[in-house]
Design an enzyme around this catalytic site. Structure first.
Site, mmCIF file in Angstrom:
data_model
loop_
_atom_site.group_PDB
_atom_site.id
_atom_site.type_symbol
_atom_site.label_atom_id
_atom_site.label_comp_id
_atom_site.label_asym_id
_atom_site.label_seq_id
_atom_site.Cartn_x
_atom_site.Cartn_y
_atom_site.Cartn_z
ATOM 1 N N ASP A 1 -3.815 3.245 13.750
ATOM 2 C CA ASP A 1 -3.017 3.922 12.743
ATOM 3 C C ASP A 1 -3.526 5.353 12.603
ATOM 4 O O ASP A 1 -4.279 5.833 13.452
ATOM 5 C CB ASP A 1 -2.991 3.156 11.416
ATOM 6 C CG ASP A 1 -4.347 3.112 10.717
ATOM 7 O OD1 ASP A 1 -5.274 3.846 11.112
ATOM 8 O OD2 ASP A 1 -4.481 2.326 9.757
ATOM 9 N N ARG B 1 0.843 -1.200 0.000
ATOM 10 C CA ARG B 1 0.000 0.000 0.000
ATOM 11 C C ARG B 1 0.879 1.250 0.000
ATOM 12 O O ARG B 1 1.546 1.541 0.984
ATOM 13 C CB ARG B 1 -0.926 0.012 1.213
ATOM 14 C CG ARG B 1 -1.781 1.285 1.290
ATOM 15 C CD ARG B 1 -2.991 1.145 2.199
ATOM 16 N NE ARG B 1 -2.654 1.117 3.613
ATOM 17 C CZ ARG B 1 -3.555 1.223 4.590
ATOM 18 N NH1 ARG B 1 -4.850 1.354 4.287
ATOM 19 N NH2 ARG B 1 -3.187 1.173 5.852
#
Length: 524
Positions: A432, A148
């Site tokens: 996150d 990603r």
């Protein structure tokens, strides 16, 4: 060990920027125009100009063999230890995260690329400070790597072309593809990507054009790239068909990026009045009507198009000290995965290796020997635009405890982010950047909508500032004076206060946080 920034690799990145950088900037400007219209109208809808695509009879390219079964996906940053543990975890896929679970410190950007290079060639090893050695398993299948890159909004200030910074997404993609695409194909896999934070099918078109260009430029067969798009912004939820269509020769699926999606909903409708104010973020579960509509539409869209529908994150971190906490949390994780598997998802995410067996067991029970649920009849249900933005039906209310939790977790996460840690364990949850984004956005919305808490007190800037003081004092007591002084709590307080309380809303807190990182690098 090979250098990631070879002249040839850097020139490839520069070439991508020259070819596509201007379009990226135009698309970022288009985001602002669209958001302004939402602020004016308080609504979003499916695009009338792309109705033929939604009604059309088309499918995406068939999946390669090592992406047909995605029943468990492990996520995490690309540090060396995590890379080995994730590949060994028993998950079918590892989302190698250069985005929200990492931070754009330059050593993380380049170190992550090196770790992936070594992992793909099966040469990666790691020895901890305590002397424990980590190597790749040889007795079971390693997870397939899906990398990603960063979202379109982030620049990489360490790489410039003609005095202009290159998009972090182009740096991440370009270095990974240049160094590894041919090697991955030679090993029976391919260059696979998760694409974050897209807000329109035109942004997906840009990625597709980059894929085509990169494959031609390096002599990689067209269609080797596979991309799974995270539907983690509210405008993208209205363009799922269109996004898959733009990427149809390279598409693998869509993912329900639930935490960033919640952040995006708050961000988009932050100034649209009380009907769009959500209760405490921890009270907003995936059973809320607007989130049920979103996930059902995602599964329906994917399976109509032959693409995989990937479930959301189970962020719990098992405790080795508190089995009672584990028992309750494992039950919640199991129920969440059962809901996803029952809804037709083809797999789901976990943030810790100890959760892999639970997720695998649930999906094994539904899939059996089948690799996925593409053969399951598509649900015949119409999801209307109003269903996707029906926030009023969400149970719960804003509370003082929720406000304090937003402040505390936001401060802890930003402080860790500034030190270079993008995946942070807080209260047995792996957080996150989406965590801090939700927290500060919710505070901003509550202040500007004059929300009252369960105590009857109105949320004001003054109240939030006092809670920030309270929570910092509690953190100081918890971590100790030495750790507190050695940390980045002063900068974290300044950044979090600014993005939570400023009159002008910052689109991403990682932008001012990145400025702080660069300033610290220059100072040192």
């Amino acid at each position: 060990m090979p250098e990631m920034l070879t002249p040839e690799a850097v020139e490839f990145v520069h070439e991508l920027h020259r070819e596509f950088g201007a379009r990226r900037n135009e698309l970022l400007a288009a985001r602002q125009v669209r958001r302004a219209e939402v602020a004016r109208s308080g609504r979003l809808d499916f695009l009338p100009g792309t109705a033929a695509i939604r009604a059309g009879n088309w499918t995406v390219a068939p999946a390669p063999d090592d992406l047909r079964d995605r029943r468990v996906e492990m996520t995490g940053p690309t540090d060396r230890k995590m890379t080995i543990n994730a590949l060994n975890s028993g998950a079918r896929v590892w989302l190698a995260d250069q985005e929200d679970a990492s931070t754009p410190h330059w050593h993380n950007v380049i170190g992550g690329q090196q770790n992936l290079y070594d992992a793909i060639r099966r040469t990666i090893t790691y020895t901890s400070e305590a002397g424990k050695e980590y190597t790749l398993a040889t007795d079971h299948r390693l997870a397939t790597i899906v990398m990603r890159p960063r979202g379109w909004h982030l620049d990489e200030r360490h790489v410039e072309v003609d005095g202009e910074p290159v998009a972090g997404a182009i740096v991440d993609f370009g270095l990974y593809f240049f160094h590894n695409a041919a090697e991955l194909i030679a090993r029976g896999s391919g260059p696979y990507f998760y694409l974050p934070k897209l807000e329109s099918h035109l942004e997906a078109r840009l990625w597709n054009d980059i894929f085509v260009h990169a494959q031609d430029r390096l002599g990689i067969p067209q269609g080797s790239v596979r991309a799974t798009v995270l539907i983690e912004t509210i405008p993208a939820a209205f363009e799922m068909d269109e996004i898959l269509y733009e990427l149809r020769d390279h598409a693998s699926g869509l993912n329900a990026g639930r935490w960033d999606y919640l952040f995006s909903v708050i961000k988009y409708f932050r100034d649209s009045g009380p009907d769009f104010v959500l209760p405490d973020r921890n009270a907003v579960t995936m059973t809320a009507p607007f989130l049920r509509a979103y996930t059902r539409l995602l599964v329906q869209t994917c399976h109509r198009r032959g693409a995989f529908a990937m479930g959301g994150m189970a962020a719990f971190i098992p405790s080795r000290k508190d089995p009672e906490v584990n028992e309750l949390a494992f039950a919640k994780v199991r129920a969440d995965k059962q809901r996803e598997a029952g809804d037709g998802f083809d797999g789901s995410w976990v943030a810790h290796p100890d959760l892999v067996p639970i997720c695998r067991e649930v999906f094994d029970g539904v899939l059996g020997d089948r690799p996925n649920q593409l053969d399951k009849p598509v649900e015949d249900v119409v999801i209307a635009a109003a269903d996707l933005i029906d926030l009023r039906s969400t149970p719960g209310e804003p509370t003082e405890a929720g406000l304090r939790n937003n402040v505390r977790v936001g401060l802890l996460y930003v402080e860790a982010w500034l030190r270079g840690n993008g995946a942070v364990g807080i209260d047995n949850l792996m957080e996150d950047a989406a965590t801090a984004e939700i927290a500060r956005s919710q505070i901003w919305q509550w202040v500007h909508n004059q929300v009252k808490l369960d105590t009857g007190e109105q949320v004001t800037a003054g109240l939030v500032e006092q809670i920030i003081v309270d929570e910092l004092e509690a953190i100081l007591e918890s971590v100790g004076a030495d750790t507190f002084r050695a940390g980045q709590f002063g900068s974290a307080r300044r950044i979090f206060t600014d993005v939570a309380l400023a009159d002008t809303y910052a689109d991403f807190l990682t932008l001012p946080a990145y400025d702080a990182v660069l300033e610290a690098e220059c100072a040192s």
